[in-house]
Design a protein around this motif. Structure first.
Motif, mmCIF file in Angstrom:
data_model
loop_
_atom_site.group_PDB
_atom_site.id
_atom_site.type_symbol
_atom_site.label_atom_id
_atom_site.label_comp_id
_atom_site.label_asym_id
_atom_site.label_seq_id
_atom_site.Cartn_x
_atom_site.Cartn_y
_atom_site.Cartn_z
ATOM 1 N N ASN A 76 -0.922 -18.096 -25.310
ATOM 2 C CA ASN A 76 -2.045 -17.482 -24.047
ATOM 3 C C ASN A 76 -1.820 -18.432 -22.770
ATOM 4 O O ASN A 76 -3.448 -18.689 -22.405
ATOM 5 C CB ASN A 76 -3.203 -17.060 -24.728
ATOM 6 N N ASN A 77 -1.083 -19.545 -22.754
ATOM 7 C CA ASN A 77 -1.176 -20.318 -22.135
ATOM 8 C C ASN A 77 -0.316 -19.690 -20.636
ATOM 9 O O ASN A 77 -0.728 -20.608 -19.144
ATOM 10 C CB ASN A 77 -0.259 -21.957 -21.990
ATOM 11 N N GLY A 78 0.027 -18.382 -20.643
ATOM 12 C CA GLY A 78 0.319 -17.820 -19.437
ATOM 13 C C GLY A 78 1.645 -17.781 -19.248
ATOM 14 O O GLY A 78 1.770 -17.161 -18.271
ATOM 15 N N ALA A 79 2.235 -18.510 -20.291
ATOM 16 C CA ALA A 79 4.235 -18.316 -19.858
ATOM 17 C C ALA A 79 4.836 -17.461 -19.971
ATOM 18 O O ALA A 79 4.354 -16.711 -20.621
ATOM 19 C CB ALA A 79 4.855 -19.915 -20.386
ATOM 20 N N ALA A 80 5.343 -16.985 -19.439
ATOM 21 C CA ALA A 80 6.596 -15.171 -19.622
ATOM 22 C C ALA A 80 6.868 -15.821 -21.072
ATOM 23 O O ALA A 80 6.928 -16.457 -20.747
ATOM 24 C CB ALA A 80 7.716 -15.836 -18.552
ATOM 25 N N LYS A 81 7.111 -15.089 -21.731
ATOM 26 C CA LYS A 81 7.414 -14.839 -22.905
ATOM 27 C C LYS A 81 8.385 -13.171 -24.022
ATOM 28 O O LYS A 81 7.227 -12.116 -22.416
ATOM 29 C CB LYS A 81 6.334 -15.204 -23.836
ATOM 30 N N PHE A 82 8.201 -13.454 -24.781
ATOM 31 C CA PHE A 82 8.421 -11.863 -25.810
ATOM 32 C C PHE A 82 8.431 -12.613 -26.483
ATOM 33 O O PHE A 82 8.723 -13.641 -27.238
ATOM 34 C CB PHE A 82 10.592 -12.301 -25.838
#
Length: 125
Positions: A76-82
């Motif tokens: 949940n660090n805010g980075a974009a993810k799949f």
């Protein structure tokens, strides 16, 4: 495709029918079409690969990728993810990241679970 920060989409790639045509869906809508004539070997494929590119003209600063936040060990660090990456019709799934990044301080990719990976970074803009 540019999405607002915090957006979530459902992405699916599937063979539509016995003709071998493949379609890409975002939130249930067709956004891409790949007939077998332009994608060699799709019928016998053994891998699914995803990739991304950020472009800047030569000599320009490189823009952010994803949310502009670099991947990290927390989901949940805010980075974009799949997330919830899965394949159907196979017995073995392995999510792995191959980095083709010249400077991991501005762009990176990280596998954070068996079914999730994060990507992106601030660029140098």
């Amino acid at each position: 495709m540019v999405l607002p920060i915090g957006s979530s989409i459902a992405l699916a790639i599937s063979r539509y029918d016995q003709t071998g045509n493949w379609f890409v869906y975002v939130n249930g809508m067709v956004v891409g079409y790949f007939p077998p004539a332009i994608v060699n070997g799709m019928d016998g494929s053994t891998q699914v690969q995803l990739g991304g590119i950020v472009y800047a003209p030569p000599g320009s600063k490189r823009p952010p990728m994803g949310s502009g936040i670099a991947p990290g060990p927390r989901s949940n660090n805010g980075a974009a993810k799949f997330k919830s990456v899965e394949t159907r019709g196979c017995t073995k799934v392995k999510v792995r990241a191959t980095k083709d990044v010249e400077n991991s301080n501005i762009y990176d990719v990280m596998v954070t679970s068996d079914s999730e990976f994060q990507y992106g970074g601030p660029g140098d803009a």
